[in-house]
Design a protein around this motif. Structure first.
Motif, short mmCIF file in Angstrom:
data_model
loop_
_atom_site.label_atom_id
_atom_site.label_comp_id
_atom_site.label_asym_id
_atom_site.label_seq_id
_atom_site.Cartn_x
_atom_site.Cartn_y
_atom_site.Cartn_z
N VAL A 1 2.63 -8.52 -70.53
CA VAL A 1 3.23 -9.76 -71.03
C VAL A 1 2.69 -10.07 -72.43
O VAL A 1 3.45 -10.47 -73.33
CB VAL A 1 2.94 -10.92 -70.05
N ALA A 2 1.38 -9.89 -72.62
CA ALA A 2 0.78 -10.18 -73.92
C ALA A 2 1.35 -9.28 -75.01
O ALA A 2 1.69 -9.75 -76.11
CB ALA A 2 -0.74 -10.03 -73.84
N GLU A 3 1.45 -8.00 -74.74
CA GLU A 3 1.97 -7.08 -75.76
C GLU A 3 3.40 -7.42 -76.13
O GLU A 3 3.76 -7.45 -77.32
CB GLU A 3 1.88 -5.63 -75.29
N GLU A 4 4.23 -7.70 -75.13
CA GLU A 4 5.63 -8.04 -75.41
C GLU A 4 5.71 -9.31 -76.25
O GLU A 4 6.50 -9.40 -77.20
CB GLU A 4 6.41 -8.20 -74.11
N PHE A 5 4.89 -10.31 -75.92
CA PHE A 5 4.93 -11.58 -76.63
C PHE A 5 4.50 -11.40 -78.08
O PHE A 5 5.13 -11.94 -79.00
CB PHE A 5 4.01 -12.59 -75.92
N ILE A 6 3.45 -10.64 -78.30
CA ILE A 6 2.96 -10.40 -79.67
C ILE A 6 4.02 -9.67 -80.50
O ILE A 6 4.33 -10.07 -81.62
CB ILE A 6 1.64 -9.60 -79.63
N ARG A 7 4.57 -8.61 -79.95
CA ARG A 7 5.56 -7.83 -80.70
C ARG A 7 6.85 -8.63 -80.92
O ARG A 7 7.49 -8.52 -81.99
CB ARG A 7 5.84 -6.51 -79.98
N ASP A 8 7.24 -9.44 -79.95
CA ASP A 8 8.44 -10.27 -80.11
C ASP A 8 8.29 -11.29 -81.24
O ASP A 8 9.29 -11.79 -81.76
CB ASP A 8 8.75 -11.02 -78.81
N THR B 1 -3.68 -4.00 -74.85
CA THR B 1 -3.49 -5.06 -75.84
C THR B 1 -4.58 -6.10 -75.70
O THR B 1 -5.04 -6.68 -76.68
CB THR B 1 -2.11 -5.71 -75.65
N LEU B 2 -5.01 -6.35 -74.46
CA LEU B 2 -6.05 -7.33 -74.15
C LEU B 2 -7.31 -6.63 -73.68
O LEU B 2 -7.24 -5.57 -73.05
CB LEU B 2 -5.59 -8.26 -73.02
N CYS B 3 -8.45 -7.25 -73.94
CA CYS B 3 -9.68 -6.93 -73.21
C CYS B 3 -9.76 -7.91 -72.06
O CYS B 3 -9.77 -9.13 -72.28
CB CYS B 3 -10.91 -7.05 -74.10
N VAL C 1 -10.35 -13.11 -71.24
CA VAL C 1 -9.22 -12.45 -71.90
C VAL C 1 -9.41 -12.59 -73.41
O VAL C 1 -9.39 -13.69 -73.95
CB VAL C 1 -7.88 -13.06 -71.45
N ASP C 2 -9.62 -11.46 -74.05
CA ASP C 2 -9.84 -11.38 -75.49
C ASP C 2 -8.59 -10.75 -76.10
O ASP C 2 -8.10 -9.72 -75.60
CB ASP C 2 -11.08 -10.53 -75.76
N CYS C 3 -8.07 -11.36 -77.17
CA CYS C 3 -6.79 -10.91 -77.73
C CYS C 3 -6.88 -10.87 -79.25
O CYS C 3 -7.50 -11.74 -79.87
CB CYS C 3 -5.69 -11.88 -77.29
N GLY C 4 -6.23 -9.86 -79.84
CA GLY C 4 -6.18 -9.75 -81.28
C GLY C 4 -4.77 -9.44 -81.76
O GLY C 4 -4.02 -8.73 -81.09
N THR C 5 -4.42 -9.98 -82.92
CA THR C 5 -3.10 -9.73 -83.51
C THR C 5 -3.27 -9.36 -84.99
O THR C 5 -4.27 -9.69 -85.62
CB THR C 5 -2.21 -10.98 -83.45
N PHE C 6 -2.24 -8.69 -85.52
CA PHE C 6 -2.17 -8.39 -86.95
C PHE C 6 -0.77 -8.78 -87.42
O PHE C 6 0.23 -8.27 -86.91
CB PHE C 6 -2.43 -6.91 -87.22
#
Length: 265
Positions: A43-50, A71-73, A98-103
């Motif tokens: 879910v996190a990866e899809e949300f970030i890419r969307d 995508t998450l730790c 839950v650790d998350c990073g974006t670019f």
């Protein structure tokens, strides 16, 4: 080398970090007994890419040449940081960091929150609250003219006053166009020591606090870090810009806490 950011660059960092906060809120909607951390990761990866961004953790190399697969730790219970998402269902009474990073737009976002799964032991909930409170103690010291040791000291003093352990081997970091920039930002230290803080420095402050002693071990996957005594650990993280008189928090827990309501830490 420490790169000071312009006001415009700080706003780009804020956009990436607010996306992390919104992503963690999407994760928060799902956390309950029976859900797997791999489901959270999808879910996190899809949300970030969307939202036009890239998950910075996915494929990130470690010193052993193993790219991070998620995508998450997602670090459960006695896992401190860098837990790999898997198919093991979360259980009532678990906690999960839950650790998350974006670019996005050339700049990175990085933030973490430790969630309760169902009904959690009050002593463990206290660990989470103290860890989160210590994060803000550190942020209070992220101001122009102070030093890195002031941040670490404030976190260490607060957590050790509650008889918790402060992990030494993993620390916060500078952040900008790269996820990990100078300077390292320890969660321990002495007041008035370390690098001088200047307006425009952007750092990720992330207390990693253990319920028992601070000793840790690395699992065979060469990523997951656990407590040696197998007691729980908590982890909260904000990205901030050092300011004059007050730090500017670029990430946000508000989206998460809107989802959690009165269950927020």
């Amino acid at each position: 080398m420490i790169f000071l950011k312009t006001d415009d660059e700080i706003e780009l960092l804020r956009q990436s970090n607010l996306l992390v906060g919104r992503t963690l809120a999407e994760v928060a909607k799902m956390i309950q007994p029976g859900v797997t951390t791999k489901q959270l990761d999808k879910v996190a990866e899809e949300f970030i890419r969307d939202h036009g961004a890239i998950p910075t953790f996915k494929g990130f190399p470690n010193p052993y040449g193993s790219p991070f697969p998620g995508t998450l730790c997602t670090s459960v219970n006695d896992q401190v940081v860098h837990g790999i998402p898997n198919d093991i269902p979360l259980k009532d009474g678990d906690i999960v960091s839950v650790d998350c990073g974006t670019f996005m737009n050339g700049f990175c976002g990085d933030s973490a929150y430790t969630f309760c799964v169902g009904e959690v032991d009050p002593e463990i909930v206290k660990l989470l609250k103290v860890t989160k409170e210590s994060l803000y103690k550190g942020i209070e010291n992220a101001v122009h003219g102070k030093r890195l040791g002031d941040i670490g000291y404030s976190i260490q003093e607060y957590c050790e006053a509650h008889s918790y352990g402060v992990v030494r081997e993993f620390v916060g970091h500078g952040i900008g166009k790269e996820m990990h920039e100078d300077p390292p930002v320890p969660n321990y230290g002495r007041r008035g020591t370390g690098t001088l803080l200047k307006k425009g420095m952007c750092i990720a402050i992330e207390p990693m606090i253990t319920m028992g002693n601070r000793q840790i071990v690395m699992e065979e996957d060469r990523w997951t870090i656990r407590t040696r005594d197998r007691k729980c650990a908590a982890h909260f993280e904000h990205t901030v810009a050092v300011g004059v008189g007050k730090a500017d928090i670029l990430s946000s827990f508000e989206f998460i806490e809107q989802v959690l309501g009165d269950k927020a830490i």
